[in-house]
Design an enzyme around this catalytic site. Structure first.
Site, PDB file in Angstrom:
ATOM      1  N   SER A 135       0.862  -1.177   0.000  1.00  0.00           N
ATOM      2  CA  SER A 135       0.000   0.000   0.000  1.00  0.00           C
ATOM      3  C   SER A 135       0.904   1.235   0.000  1.00  0.00           C
ATOM      4  O   SER A 135       1.740   1.384   0.887  1.00  0.00           O
ATOM      5  CB  SER A 135      -0.883  -0.038   1.245  1.00  0.00           C
ATOM      6  N   LYS A 161      -0.960  -0.808  -4.423  1.00  0.00           N
ATOM      7  CA  LYS A 161      -2.204  -0.091  -4.089  1.00  0.00           C
ATOM      8  C   LYS A 161      -1.835   1.354  -3.821  1.00  0.00           C
ATOM      9  O   LYS A 161      -0.962   1.632  -3.007  1.00  0.00           O
ATOM     10  CB  LYS A 161      -2.846  -0.741  -2.861  1.00  0.00           C
ATOM     11  N   LEU A 162      -2.515   2.254  -4.511  1.00  0.00           N
ATOM     12  CA  LEU A 162      -2.270   3.678  -4.290  1.00  0.00           C
ATOM     13  C   LEU A 162      -3.368   4.244  -3.409  1.00  0.00           C
ATOM     14  O   LEU A 162      -4.554   4.049  -3.670  1.00  0.00           O
ATOM     15  CB  LEU A 162      -2.267   4.445  -5.624  1.00  0.00           C
ATOM     16  N   LYS A 163      -2.970   4.949  -2.379  1.00  0.00           N
ATOM     17  CA  LYS A 163      -3.941   5.669  -1.579  1.00  0.00           C
ATOM     18  C   LYS A 163      -4.364   6.896  -2.374  1.00  0.00           C
ATOM     19  O   LYS A 163      -3.497   7.590  -2.954  1.00  0.00           O
ATOM     20  CB  LYS A 163      -3.297   6.096  -0.252  1.00  0.00           C
ATOM     21  N   ASP A 189      -7.240   3.004  -3.091  1.00  0.00           N
ATOM     22  CA  ASP A 189      -8.005   2.982  -1.831  1.00  0.00           C
ATOM     23  C   ASP A 189      -8.253   4.416  -1.387  1.00  0.00           C
ATOM     24  O   ASP A 189      -7.317   5.193  -1.173  1.00  0.00           O
ATOM     25  CB  ASP A 189      -7.207   2.230  -0.761  1.00  0.00           C
ATOM     26  N   ASN A 191     -10.320   5.294   1.355  1.00  0.00           N
ATOM     27  CA  ASN A 191     -10.712   5.441   2.766  1.00  0.00           C
ATOM     28  C   ASN A 191     -11.883   6.420   2.926  1.00  0.00           C
ATOM     29  O   ASN A 191     -11.827   7.355   3.730  1.00  0.00           O
ATOM     30  CB  ASN A 191      -9.524   5.863   3.647  1.00  0.00           C
ATOM     31  N   GLU A 214     -11.197   0.752  -3.682  1.00  0.00           N
ATOM     32  CA  GLU A 214     -11.544   0.331  -2.321  1.00  0.00           C
ATOM     33  C   GLU A 214     -12.192   1.481  -1.563  1.00  0.00           C
ATOM     34  O   GLU A 214     -11.650   2.592  -1.514  1.00  0.00           O
ATOM     35  CB  GLU A 214     -10.241  -0.118  -1.634  1.00  0.00           C
ATOM     36  N   ASP A 239     -14.023  -2.021   2.385  1.00  0.00           N
ATOM     37  CA  ASP A 239     -13.140  -2.250   3.522  1.00  0.00           C
ATOM     38  C   ASP A 239     -13.908  -1.843   4.786  1.00  0.00           C
ATOM     39  O   ASP A 239     -14.535  -2.685   5.449  1.00  0.00           O
ATOM     40  CB  ASP A 239     -11.847  -1.424   3.314  1.00  0.00           C
ATOM     41  N   LYS A 263     -10.210  -7.773   6.963  1.00  0.00           N
ATOM     42  CA  LYS A 263      -9.224  -7.498   8.014  1.00  0.00           C
ATOM     43  C   LYS A 263      -9.739  -8.142   9.289  1.00  0.00           C
ATOM     44  O   LYS A 263     -10.815  -7.751   9.789  1.00  0.00           O
ATOM     45  CB  LYS A 263      -9.083  -5.986   8.243  1.00  0.00           C
ATOM     46  N   GLY A 291      -4.539  -4.806   5.515  1.00  0.00           N
ATOM     47  CA  GLY A 291      -3.488  -4.638   6.516  1.00  0.00           C
ATOM     48  C   GLY A 291      -3.733  -3.413   7.368  1.00  0.00           C
ATOM     49  O   GLY A 291      -4.429  -2.475   6.948  1.00  0.00           O
TER      50      GLY A 291
HETATM   51  O1  SMG Z   1      -0.669  -2.870   6.631  1.00  0.00           O
HETATM   52  O2  SMG Z   1       0.199  -2.318   4.727  1.00  0.00           O
HETATM   53  C1  SMG Z   1      -0.612  -2.146   5.622  1.00  0.00           C
HETATM   54  C2  SMG Z   1      -1.577  -0.993   5.532  1.00  0.00           C
HETATM   55  C3  SMG Z   1      -2.464  -1.123   4.347  1.00  0.00           C
HETATM   56  O3  SMG Z   1      -3.468   0.765   3.371  1.00  0.00           O
HETATM   57  C4  SMG Z   1      -3.483  -0.013   4.275  1.00  0.00           C
HETATM   58  N1  SMG Z   1      -4.407   0.038   5.258  1.00  0.00           N
HETATM   59  O4  SMG Z   1      -7.613   1.339   4.548  1.00  0.00           O
HETATM   60  O5  SMG Z   1      -6.687  -0.430   3.886  1.00  0.00           O
HETATM   61  C5  SMG Z   1      -6.654   0.600   4.537  1.00  0.00           C
HETATM   62  C6  SMG Z   1      -5.435   1.027   5.309  1.00  0.00           C
HETATM   63  C7  SMG Z   1      -5.788   1.278   6.729  1.00  0.00           C
HETATM   64  C8  SMG Z   1      -4.664   1.740   7.550  1.00  0.00           C
HETATM   65  S1  SMG Z   1      -4.297   3.392   7.353  1.00  0.00           S
HETATM   66  C9  SMG Z   1      -5.406   4.167   8.420  1.00  0.00           C
HETATM   67 MG    MG Z   2      -8.677   0.339   2.967  1.00  0.00          MG
END
Ligand code: SMG
Ligand code: MG
Length: 369
Positions: A135, A161-163, A189, A191, A214, A239, A263, A291
């Site tokens: 990520s 995966k790009l935020k 993703d 969020n 996501e 998610d 998760k 994760g």
């Molecule tokens: O464990 O590599 C990891 C983090 C992966 O992006 C990741 N997690 O929304 O999926 C998600 C985020 C939540 C954690 S950041 C608040």
């Molecule tokens: Mg997520």
């Protein structure tokens, strides 16, 4: 088993680099580890609640508090606790799934250790290694992002995966596609950073052949996700909205997702995670393991879970050094883009006492009286 003692270890680990998402920027991981000691076995679980309540309503001090006040006492007053009994024993406490998951995981670890059985075998794993995705946080500039992605691809990560967030979506995705080509497995993703009004804008991502988008919308907006899914070519994955097998079945029935991120912490533990896996498998919905910047403890359980048959997409289960210079367990290392599923009893790893001591900021202990 008869639980004699539960200890809660607060730890703080610096991240190798800041991790920025639409929710904020993290510089360190503040975690809570749960250790359950029974007459003939000991087990560990990691609570994935964050330092603040931005990802979910749970946060680390809150998790510690509810464990001490409401979750540990019922287990301490039960003579014979099994992992399968933890959920029903704690059903009188609403929510707090991350706290419950950590406790159940510690009991499950102890139980499987006492039988000499691995998490993988206990959960029903069908493989001994799992593909590793990474990520990638939001960066200050596209060149910086491309450097980061190049580094991860060089290391062998099989999926990126790009935020994303408003203002950091189509342009970085386009840049990564142009630089690294169409064969790179790529997903995004958000969020929950978008609203229904962004549907047309998000359709701009359809040009880039993403594996999935996501959690684009609010966690409670299942109908919004369903409408979005009808209007996007990119598959919608949930998610934050997925908190139980029931919410998963509902989301699928509504057409709110075509893919599910599982998760264990978010859903109350590995046993509920497996039920979600089964619900999705029955519905023909692929899943992957998310994760929460876990230490080696959580990472170990997640690799075992990700070895179940319907985990057909690479998870956010990267090597320990993605986040930590020194992990609290034997580090997970990338081999040919994969992580090895621990084969030893229970979760298969345990904190290294000297490292644990270094990162521990507080310990609370509850003993049976
Ligand atoms: O464990 O590599 C990891 C983090 C992966 O992006 C990741 N997690 O929304 O999926 C998600 C985020 C939540 C954690 S950041 C608040
Ligand atoms: Mg997520």
């Amino acid at each position: 088993m008869r639980i004699e003692r539960v200890s809660l270890h607060r730890v703080s680990l610096p991240l190798v680099a800041p991790f920025r998402t639409s929710l904020g920027t993290e510089y360190e991981r503040s975690a809570l580890l749960v250790r359950v000691t029974a007459s003939d076995a000991e087990g560990w679980g990691e609570c994935v609640a964050g330092a603040d309540a931005s990802y979910s309503p749970e946060y680390v001090e809150g998790a510690e508090d509810v464990l001490l006040r409401h979750l540990v006492p019922p287990l301490m007053s039960t003579e014979d606790v099994t992992a399968a009994a933890v959920g029903p024993l704690l059903a009188g406490v609403k929510g707090h799934r991350m706290a419950k998951a950590a406790l159940e995981t510690a009991v499950l670890d102890a139980e499987l250790r006492s039988h000499g059985m691995s998490f993988a075998a206990g959960l029903g794993a069908v493989t001994d290694r799992v593909p590793s995705g990474v990520s990638v946080g939001i960066m200050d500039s596209v060149p910086e992002l491309l450097d980061a992605v190049a580094g991860y691809l060089d290391q062998g990560y099989v999926r990126i995966k790009l935020k994303i967030e408003p203002g950091w979506d189509v342009a970085p995705v386009r840049a990564v596609r142009e630089r690294f080509g169409d064969s790179t497995l790529l997903q995004v993703d958000a969020n929950a950073a978008y609203t229904r009004a962004d549907a047309r804008h998000l359709a701009g991502l359809d040009a880039f052949d993403l594996l999935l988008i996501e959690q684009p919308l609010d966690e409670e907006d299942l109908l919004g996700h369903a409408a979005l899914a009808r209007n996007l070519r990119t598959p919608v994955c949930l998610d934050e909205s997925i908190v139980s097998a029931r919410s998963t079945a509902d989301a699928i029935a509504l057409g709110a997702c075509g893919i599910v991120n599982i998760k264990p912490g978010r859903v109350g533990g590995y046993l509920e995670a497996r039920r979600i896996h089964d619900v999705c498998a029955a519905a023909g919905v692929p899943v992957w393991c998310g994760g929460m910047l876990e230490t080696g403890l959580g990472r170990a359980g997640n690799t075992a879970l990700a070895a179940l048959p319907n985990f057909t997409l690479p998870g956010d289960i990267s090597a320990s050094d993605r986040y930590y210079t020194t992990d609290i367990t034997e580090p997970f290392v990338l081999r040919d883009g994969h992580l090895t599923v621990p084969a030893g009893p229970g979760i298969g790893v345990a904190p290294i006492p000297s490292v644990l001591a270094e990162v521990t900021t507080a310990v609370r202990e509850v003993r049976r009286d």
